[in-house]
Design a protein around this motif. Structure first.
Motif, mmCIF file in Angstrom:
data_model
loop_
_atom_site.group_PDB
_atom_site.id
_atom_site.type_symbol
_atom_site.label_atom_id
_atom_site.label_comp_id
_atom_site.label_asym_id
_atom_site.label_seq_id
_atom_site.Cartn_x
_atom_site.Cartn_y
_atom_site.Cartn_z
ATOM 1 N N MET A 15 0.938 -1.125 0.015
ATOM 2 C CA MET A 15 -0.031 -0.023 -0.017
ATOM 3 C C MET A 15 0.807 1.249 -0.026
ATOM 4 N N GLY A 16 2.110 1.094 0.813
ATOM 5 C CA GLY A 16 2.950 2.521 0.610
ATOM 6 C C GLY A 16 3.426 2.574 -0.524
ATOM 7 N N LEU A 17 3.806 1.456 -1.484
ATOM 8 C CA LEU A 17 4.471 1.758 -2.534
ATOM 9 C C LEU A 17 3.273 2.239 -3.548
ATOM 10 N N ILE A 18 2.147 2.010 -3.554
ATOM 11 C CA ILE A 18 1.153 2.184 -4.442
ATOM 12 C C ILE A 18 0.750 3.927 -4.130
ATOM 13 N N VAL A 19 0.721 4.143 -2.708
ATOM 14 C CA VAL A 19 0.638 5.688 -2.359
ATOM 15 C C VAL A 19 1.548 6.441 -3.075
ATOM 16 N N LEU A 20 3.037 5.876 -2.682
ATOM 17 C CA LEU A 20 4.182 6.752 -3.593
ATOM 18 C C LEU A 20 3.828 6.929 -4.825
ATOM 19 N N ALA A 21 3.441 5.775 -5.896
ATOM 20 C CA ALA A 21 3.389 6.049 -7.239
ATOM 21 C C ALA A 21 2.239 6.935 -7.408
ATOM 22 N N MET A 22 1.244 7.069 -6.777
ATOM 23 C CA MET A 22 0.018 7.935 -6.821
ATOM 24 C C MET A 22 0.272 9.511 -6.539
ATOM 25 N N VAL A 23 1.005 9.585 -5.593
ATOM 26 C CA VAL A 23 1.247 11.006 -5.102
ATOM 27 C C VAL A 23 2.639 11.609 -5.713
ATOM 28 N N PHE A 24 3.599 10.683 -5.499
ATOM 29 C CA PHE A 24 4.943 11.348 -5.913
ATOM 30 C C PHE A 24 5.497 10.960 -7.482
ATOM 31 N N GLU A 25 5.298 11.974 -8.249
ATOM 32 C CA GLU A 25 5.799 11.870 -9.754
ATOM 33 C C GLU A 25 7.195 11.532 -9.931
ATOM 34 N N THR A 101 3.961 -1.087 -17.520
ATOM 35 C CA THR A 101 3.461 -2.273 -17.268
ATOM 36 C C THR A 101 3.441 -2.794 -18.616
ATOM 37 N N LEU A 102 3.132 -2.316 -19.721
ATOM 38 C CA LEU A 102 3.289 -3.020 -21.142
ATOM 39 C C LEU A 102 4.621 -3.321 -21.528
ATOM 40 N N CYS A 103 5.649 -2.413 -21.048
ATOM 41 C CA CYS A 103 6.931 -2.685 -21.320
ATOM 42 C C CYS A 103 7.488 -3.923 -20.438
ATOM 43 N N ARG A 104 6.969 -3.870 -19.439
ATOM 44 C CA ARG A 104 7.640 -5.148 -18.513
ATOM 45 C C ARG A 104 6.938 -6.443 -19.096
ATOM 46 N N ILE A 105 5.530 -6.457 -19.468
ATOM 47 C CA ILE A 105 5.010 -7.691 -20.140
ATOM 48 C C ILE A 105 5.852 -8.054 -21.422
ATOM 49 N N SER A 106 6.126 -6.946 -22.309
ATOM 50 C CA SER A 106 6.804 -7.064 -23.649
ATOM 51 C C SER A 106 8.144 -7.868 -23.413
ATOM 52 N N SER A 107 8.811 -7.553 -21.990
ATOM 53 C CA SER A 107 10.251 -7.855 -21.824
ATOM 54 C C SER A 107 9.822 -9.474 -21.443
ATOM 55 N N VAL A 108 8.681 -9.574 -20.794
ATOM 56 C CA VAL A 108 8.703 -11.122 -20.380
ATOM 57 C C VAL A 108 8.355 -11.970 -21.624
ATOM 58 N N LEU A 162 5.618 -8.245 -9.072
ATOM 59 C CA LEU A 162 6.608 -7.566 -9.414
ATOM 60 C C LEU A 162 6.344 -7.000 -11.021
ATOM 61 N N ILE A 163 5.338 -7.384 -11.537
ATOM 62 C CA ILE A 163 5.313 -6.506 -12.880
ATOM 63 C C ILE A 163 4.182 -5.456 -12.646
ATOM 64 N N ILE A 164 3.455 -5.532 -11.777
ATOM 65 C CA ILE A 164 2.458 -4.317 -11.363
ATOM 66 C C ILE A 164 2.878 -3.335 -10.445
ATOM 67 N N THR A 165 3.515 -3.872 -9.530
ATOM 68 C CA THR A 165 4.104 -2.846 -8.310
ATOM 69 C C THR A 165 5.086 -1.757 -8.931
ATOM 70 N N PRO A 166 5.042 -0.735 -8.387
ATOM 71 C CA PRO A 166 5.937 0.493 -8.791
ATOM 72 C C PRO A 166 7.455 0.263 -8.102
ATOM 73 N N ILE A 167 8.088 -0.708 -8.375
ATOM 74 C CA ILE A 167 9.300 -0.876 -8.138
ATOM 75 C C ILE A 167 10.331 -1.184 -9.474
ATOM 76 N N PRO A 168 11.508 -1.010 -9.516
ATOM 77 C CA PRO A 168 12.234 -1.378 -10.644
ATOM 78 C C PRO A 168 12.183 -2.879 -11.065
ATOM 79 N N PHE A 169 11.954 -3.170 -12.375
ATOM 80 C CA PHE A 169 11.634 -4.478 -12.540
ATOM 81 C C PHE A 169 12.964 -4.859 -13.723
ATOM 82 N N ALA A 170 13.808 -6.010 -13.369
ATOM 83 C CA ALA A 170 14.843 -6.463 -14.183
ATOM 84 C C ALA A 170 14.419 -7.706 -14.717
#
Length: 196
Positions: A15-25, A101-108, A162-170
């Motif tokens: 929830m903290g990550l989602i709030v960070l993604a919504m509030v802080f650009e 999200t689409l870039c991450r799915i395309s990478s997969v 990992l695909i949806i959450t706003p953290i870096p995806f390798a």
């Protein structure tokens, strides 16, 4: 029934990550830059740019179909400039999240042949091992069978997050998850209950 502390901590972090993604650009810009850097390091510049180009082409094709359905809604937006700016900003942010999200799915999907190979090898190993066990009358373990089901479900849930959450995806995470899923799938097949 007592609440699980691990689940509560994990839910709070999510929830903290989602709030960070919504509030802080700036957080979103940092995640997008790290995603791009990790993707270009793994795939190379040419392949990474082609993935991004395909995603942008898909998004622009889909967004062209979205428009105002009636004249009255268009007039309403013209009369209320503040609302129009707000809707434009929200749609721009939403498009950036969808693009990520689409870039991450395309990478997969770009790693799909490798993932299939990494899953097919333990699958065949598990099927052959099960046949040998049936011939030798070895007994499967119900505990390992249940653990394998739980681990497969957990790996699927973690990879989706990992695909949806706003953290870096390798992209390496895809290979690691497919390797772990293959090993767990092998154990699942080896410990299936025997049929008489």
């Amino acid at each position: 029934m007592k609440p699980n502390v691990t689940v509560q901590i994990f839910s709070s972090l999510l929830m903290g990550l989602i709030v960070l993604a919504m509030v802080f650009e700036p957080w979103n810009r940092m995640v997008d830059q790290l995603d791009t850097r990790l993707r270009r390091t793994f795939f190379g510049l040419e392949k990474s740019i082609s993935i991004e180009h395909e995603v942008m082409k898909t998004m622009s094709f889909n967004l062209d179909d979205v428009g105002f359905s009636s004249v009255s809604s268009k007039e309403l937006m013209n009369r209320m400039p503040d609302l129009q700016e707000l809707v434009f900003e929200i749609s721009e942010r939403l498009a950036a999240r969808i693009n990520r999200t689409l870039c991450r799915i395309s990478s997969v999907l770009a790693l799909f042949p490798v993932v299939i190979l990494m899953l097919a090898t333990p699958l065949m190993d598990g099927i052959l091992g099960r046949r040998i066990k049936q011939v030798r009358f070895d007994y499967p373990s119900p505990l390992l069978h249940r653990c394998a089901i739980f681990l497969l479900s957990a790996l699927l849930a973690i990879f989706t997050l990992l695909i949806i959450t706003p953290i870096p995806f390798a992209p390496q995470e895809t290979i690691l998850m497919s390797l772990l899923s293959g090993l767990v799938l092998k154990q699942y097949l080896l410990h299936l209950p025997k049929r008489l």
